[in-house]
Design an enzyme around this catalytic site. Structure first.
Site, PDB file in Angstrom:
ATOM      1  N   GLY A 206       1.026  -1.273  -0.093  1.00 15.47           N
ATOM      2  CA  GLY A 206      -0.312  -0.069   0.187  1.00 15.47           C
ATOM      3  C   GLY A 206       0.730   1.135  -0.084  1.00 15.47           C
ATOM      4  O   GLY A 206       2.133   0.937  -0.287  1.00 15.47           O
ATOM      5  N   ASN A 207       0.049   2.628   0.599  1.00 21.27           N
ATOM      6  CA  ASN A 207       1.682   3.547   0.283  1.00 21.27           C
ATOM      7  C   ASN A 207       0.476   4.260   1.180  1.00 21.27           C
ATOM      8  O   ASN A 207      -0.607   4.459   2.158  1.00 21.27           O
ATOM      9  CB  ASN A 207       1.062   4.378  -0.961  1.00 21.27           C
ATOM     10  CG  ASN A 207      -0.182   4.314  -2.027  1.00 21.27           C
ATOM     11  OD1 ASN A 207      -1.162   5.343  -0.589  1.00 21.27           O
ATOM     12  ND2 ASN A 207      -0.338   4.073  -2.730  1.00 21.27           N
ATOM     13  N   PHE A 208       1.563   5.419   1.706  1.00 20.30           N
ATOM     14  CA  PHE A 208       0.551   6.534   2.873  1.00 20.30           C
ATOM     15  C   PHE A 208      -0.040   7.175   2.836  1.00 20.30           C
ATOM     16  O   PHE A 208      -0.909   8.363   3.225  1.00 20.30           O
ATOM     17  CB  PHE A 208       2.090   7.453   3.356  1.00 20.30           C
ATOM     18  CG  PHE A 208       3.552   7.018   3.868  1.00 20.30           C
ATOM     19  CD1 PHE A 208       2.822   5.337   5.624  1.00 20.30           C
ATOM     20  CD2 PHE A 208       4.366   6.520   3.477  1.00 20.30           C
ATOM     21  CE1 PHE A 208       3.481   4.719   5.517  1.00 20.30           C
ATOM     22  CE2 PHE A 208       5.109   5.765   3.923  1.00 20.30           C
ATOM     23  CZ  PHE A 208       5.376   5.443   5.309  1.00 20.30           C
ATOM     24  N   SER A 209      -0.761   7.331   1.517  1.00 20.62           N
ATOM     25  CA  SER A 209      -1.596   8.246   1.212  1.00 20.62           C
ATOM     26  C   SER A 209      -3.399   8.100   2.370  1.00 20.62           C
ATOM     27  O   SER A 209      -3.671   6.831   2.449  1.00 20.62           O
ATOM     28  CB  SER A 209      -2.959   7.934  -0.134  1.00 20.62           C
ATOM     29  OG  SER A 209      -4.404   8.666  -0.481  1.00 20.62           O
TER      30      SER A 209
ATOM     31  N   ALA B 125      -3.930   7.815  -4.844  1.00 19.04           N
ATOM     32  CA  ALA B 125      -2.551   6.672  -4.866  1.00 19.04           C
ATOM     33  C   ALA B 125      -2.727   5.267  -5.521  1.00 19.04           C
ATOM     34  O   ALA B 125      -2.687   4.658  -4.526  1.00 19.04           O
ATOM     35  CB  ALA B 125      -1.724   7.166  -3.417  1.00 19.04           C
TER      36      ALA B 125
END
Ligand code: CTP
Length: 399
Positions: free
Chosen positions: A210-213, A277
């Protein structure tokens, strides 16, 4: 002031010296043709009498949950549905705190919690209270919840100290509401699709890529578009945010599911804004049990490319449809944004650079440059709600 004519406005008054200015505000709103329902807190009545307010508004002032002698119940739900806008002026530190935390111990707060319409607050308090971290935190929470803060002025305060905390003048507050209604319905009849948040690509039942969005920017865009009358569908990856008011929110997990939800809706969409994102890669295979350190010996994960949602919609775009994307860059920001604009067949791209303090993932602020084939507009650091308004203004100017 004609934009206020016929509008249903709740004027919430909490207990501060600036409550005397609410009388002027009420008169201005009524004079402009608005129907105003005053809701006052018990403390508010210490500063201004309900008789003055009911005479000017032509309606009984609401303050208690029910009328003591008749037992008649005052429905905050009906009031919340009736209103086209709610303005709380003055909004004291305590009222802001209760609003931010849903402490529903008076009629003003229950009405706020039931309000379906946009809410504005005009804070008024002493300079130290205004500058206190708790007030700052509560205002930030309220802004994230979609409340518009009409910033207080610097001036002489009730304490005779001079500083920030003086409620904005009634004329200016009325003007803010007037402007809101002027631009209020500019997207009426438009169908809008917004993507937001990260996507999660499952590795096994407990792990993902995943990512930090956090989704804040996309949610702010969806909320702002709905406020302006658009019929908005928000396709959101996993976030901790509540569904924005007046928006159809569709929750998805992976890039592929986000893609499906977007593709099936795009034909019917006038404006699409891709702020998610999206993870660029997903594991090639999903391992159906929790990978064990000892037994499974997984040292690398083979990845496959995810579909590019923006580019896919871009390839299907018909004349008249508007497609906007985001570019979050760390270096060569402008060149990369222009390349994405072209490659994904976007009409505009919102560039935010991680090099700017206060921009990007997780913050409540953003600093963006809006770029189209014909122009480029750079904005200063603003709240994500204000950036959302700039983005919608820019798109509206292209319609
Ligand atoms: N986007 C998308 N689907 C993807 C990747 C990106 O819809 N699979 C959209 C984003 O929502 C954003 C824009 O495309 O509006 C640009 O996203 P970004 O991640 O910056 O672009 P990429 O094409 O993935 O480029 P890179 O990661 O190489 O910078």
């Amino acid at each position: 002031m004609s934009n206020l004519s016929g509008k249903h406005i709740i004027l919430g008054i909490s207990g501060g010296i600036a409550a005397y200015k609410s009388v002027t505000l009420l008169r201005l709103l009524v004079k402009a043709g608005a129907e105003v329902q005053v809701v006052i807190t018990p403390n508010g009545k210490e500063f201004i009498t309900p008789v003055t307010l009911s005479s000017l508004s032509g309606k009984p002032v609401v303050s208690e949950f029910f009328t003591a002698n008749t037992g008649e119940w005052h429905s905050h739900v009906d009031l919340g549905l009736w209103a086209d806008a709610m303005i709380i002026a003055p909004a004291t530190a305590s009222t802001l705190a209760k609003m931010a935390n849903g402490v529903a111990d008076n009629m003003l707060i229950t009405t706020y919690l039931s309000a379906k319409a946009p809410v504005f607050v005009a804070p008024a308090m002493d300079l130290d209270m205004m500058a206190h971290p708790s007030t700052t935190r509560n205002l930030r929470t309220l802004q994230a919840d979609g409340v518009t803060v009409i910033e207080p002025e610097v001036g002489e305060l009730a304490s005779h100290l001079v500083g920030r905390g003086r409620m904005e003048e009634p004329e200016k507050i009325a003007a803010v509401l007037d402007t809101f209604f002027a631009s209020g319905q500019q997207l009426k009849g438009k169908k809008m699709l917004v993507t937001a948040g990260p996507t999660y690509e499952r590795i096994d039942p407990v792990r993902f890529i995943g990512n930090f969005s956090t989704g804040k920017m996309g949610y702010a865009i969806a909320a702002e578009a709905a406020r302006r009358g658009a019929d908005v569908t928000l396709v959101s990856g996993p976030t901790a945010l509540a569904d924005p008011a007046g928006v159809t929110t569709v929750r998805v997990e992976s890039a592929r599911s986000m893609m499906q939800e977007c593709e099936s809706r795009f034909g019917d969409t006038d404006i699409a804004i891709m702020s998610a994102a999206v993870a660029d890669y997903a594991p090639k295979i999903f391992i159906d049990h929790k990978i064990k350190r000892e037994h499974d010996n997984v040292e690398s994960i083979e990845l496959v490319k995810n579909p590019d949602i923006a580019a896919t919609l871009g390839s299907k775009k018909r004349p008249g449809q508007i497609l906007a994307g985001f570019a979050l860059e760390t270096d060569n920001a402008r060149a990369n944004a222009l390349e994405k604009l072209r490659r994904k067949n976007l009409d505009m791209i919102v560039l935010n650079s991680l090099a700017d303090v206060g921009a990007g993932f997780g913050t409540d602020t953003n600093k963006v440059t809006l770029i189209s084939a014909t122009d480029e507009v750079e904005f200063p650091l603003k709240s994500k709600a204000a950036v959302a308004a700039d983005i919608i203004d820019y798109i509206s100017s292209k319609l």
